[in-house]
Design a protein around this motif. Structure first.
Motif, mmCIF file in Angstrom:
data_model
loop_
_atom_site.group_PDB
_atom_site.id
_atom_site.type_symbol
_atom_site.label_atom_id
_atom_site.label_comp_id
_atom_site.label_asym_id
_atom_site.label_seq_id
_atom_site.Cartn_x
_atom_site.Cartn_y
_atom_site.Cartn_z
ATOM 1 N N GLU A 41 0.831 -1.202 0.000
ATOM 2 C CA GLU A 41 0.000 0.000 0.000
ATOM 3 C C GLU A 41 0.867 1.254 0.000
ATOM 4 O O GLU A 41 0.583 2.211 -0.724
ATOM 5 N N GLN A 42 1.923 1.246 0.802
ATOM 6 C CA GLN A 42 2.822 2.392 0.851
ATOM 7 C C GLN A 42 3.535 2.577 -0.494
ATOM 8 O O GLN A 42 3.729 3.709 -0.942
ATOM 9 N N MET A 43 3.897 1.494 -1.144
ATOM 10 C CA MET A 43 4.545 1.601 -2.442
ATOM 11 C C MET A 43 3.577 2.184 -3.475
ATOM 12 O O MET A 43 3.952 3.034 -4.282
ATOM 13 N N LYS A 44 2.320 1.734 -3.425
ATOM 14 C CA LYS A 44 1.321 2.280 -4.343
ATOM 15 C C LYS A 44 1.126 3.770 -4.095
ATOM 16 O O LYS A 44 1.030 4.554 -5.031
ATOM 17 N N GLY A 46 3.293 5.799 -2.790
ATOM 18 C CA GLY A 46 4.502 6.471 -3.264
ATOM 19 C C GLY A 46 4.498 6.629 -4.772
ATOM 20 O O GLY A 46 4.887 7.664 -5.302
ATOM 21 N N HIS A 47 4.017 5.607 -5.480
ATOM 22 C CA HIS A 47 3.954 5.690 -6.938
ATOM 23 C C HIS A 47 2.933 6.731 -7.377
ATOM 24 O O HIS A 47 3.177 7.492 -8.316
ATOM 25 N N SER A 48 1.791 6.780 -6.700
ATOM 26 C CA SER A 48 0.786 7.781 -7.085
ATOM 27 C C SER A 48 1.289 9.194 -6.783
ATOM 28 O O SER A 48 1.044 10.117 -7.568
ATOM 29 N N GLN A 49 2.013 9.362 -5.689
ATOM 30 C CA GLN A 49 2.584 10.673 -5.392
ATOM 31 C C GLN A 49 3.632 11.045 -6.439
ATOM 32 O O GLN A 49 3.709 12.195 -6.857
ATOM 33 N N ARG A 50 4.403 10.084 -6.865
ATOM 34 C CA ARG A 50 5.416 10.357 -7.893
ATOM 35 C C ARG A 50 4.746 10.730 -9.213
ATOM 36 O O ARG A 50 5.218 11.617 -9.921
ATOM 37 N N LEU A 51 3.638 10.053 -9.529
ATOM 38 C CA LEU A 51 2.904 10.403 -10.742
ATOM 39 C C LEU A 51 2.359 11.824 -10.663
ATOM 40 O O LEU A 51 2.364 12.562 -11.656
ATOM 41 N N GLU A 52 1.884 12.218 -9.487
ATOM 42 C CA GLU A 52 1.424 13.602 -9.307
ATOM 43 C C GLU A 52 2.578 14.574 -9.501
ATOM 44 O O GLU A 52 2.407 15.625 -10.133
ATOM 45 N N GLU A 53 3.740 14.245 -8.960
ATOM 46 C CA GLU A 53 4.904 15.105 -9.136
ATOM 47 C C GLU A 53 5.263 15.238 -10.613
ATOM 48 O O GLU A 53 5.582 16.326 -11.086
#
Length: 152
Positions: A41-44, A46-53
């Motif tokens: 869940e934390q990795m997901k 983190g990936h969604s936050q990176r996509l937002e960035e």
């Protein structure tokens, strides 16, 4: 009978540590699975936050590319002046056209239809005009506020 009961109790008591170990192993595996689920869940997240960035960076790059041509003068004064005046001149021209059309509509309603200005104004300020006015005001003054409201 006592011998049978004693041997049964001895067998159960000798198996008890093994049963306890099996139960503990089961609990440990369940705990490890829960930890792995949370890590996923934390990795997901983190990936969604990176996509937002990445999206933010793309928006910034797009804005910079759109305005890049305005920041680099051509070296010819009249070309730079003409290029800088295109948007304001078009804006003023359309505002003048809009004002002329609405003023002529008010004039027709007052002079030819015999309405008073108070009666004619709501007729020229119709829902389409209100929507157009709201769109123009939102474009000029609300773009950044709407972007902040949307979280960009």
């Amino acid at each position: 009978m006592l011998t049978l009961l004693g041997s049964l109790l001895g067998f159960v008591s000798s198996a008890f540590p093994d049963l306890l170990k099996l139960w503990q192993d089961h609990q440990d595996r369940r705990h490890e699975l829960a930890i792995l689920d949370r890590q996923m869940e934390q990795m997901k997240l983190g990936h969604s936050q990176r996509l937002e960035e990445i999206g933010f960076e793309a928006d910034i790059a797009e804005s910079q590319a759109l305005y890049k041509h305005d920041s680099q003068p051509s070296g010819v004064k009249w070309v730079d002046g003409l290029r800088a005046s295109v948007r304001p001149v078009i804006t003023y021209a359309f505002f003048l056209l809009f004002t002329t059309v609405k003023a002529s509509a008010l004039y027709v309603l007052v002079s030819e239809e015999g309405l008073t200005a108070i009666q004619a104004l709501p007729q020229i300020w119709d829902p389409e005009t209100q929507a157009l006015f709201a769109a123009v005001m939102s474009f000029w003054f609300g773009q950044r506020a709407l972007a902040k409201a949307r979280g960009k």
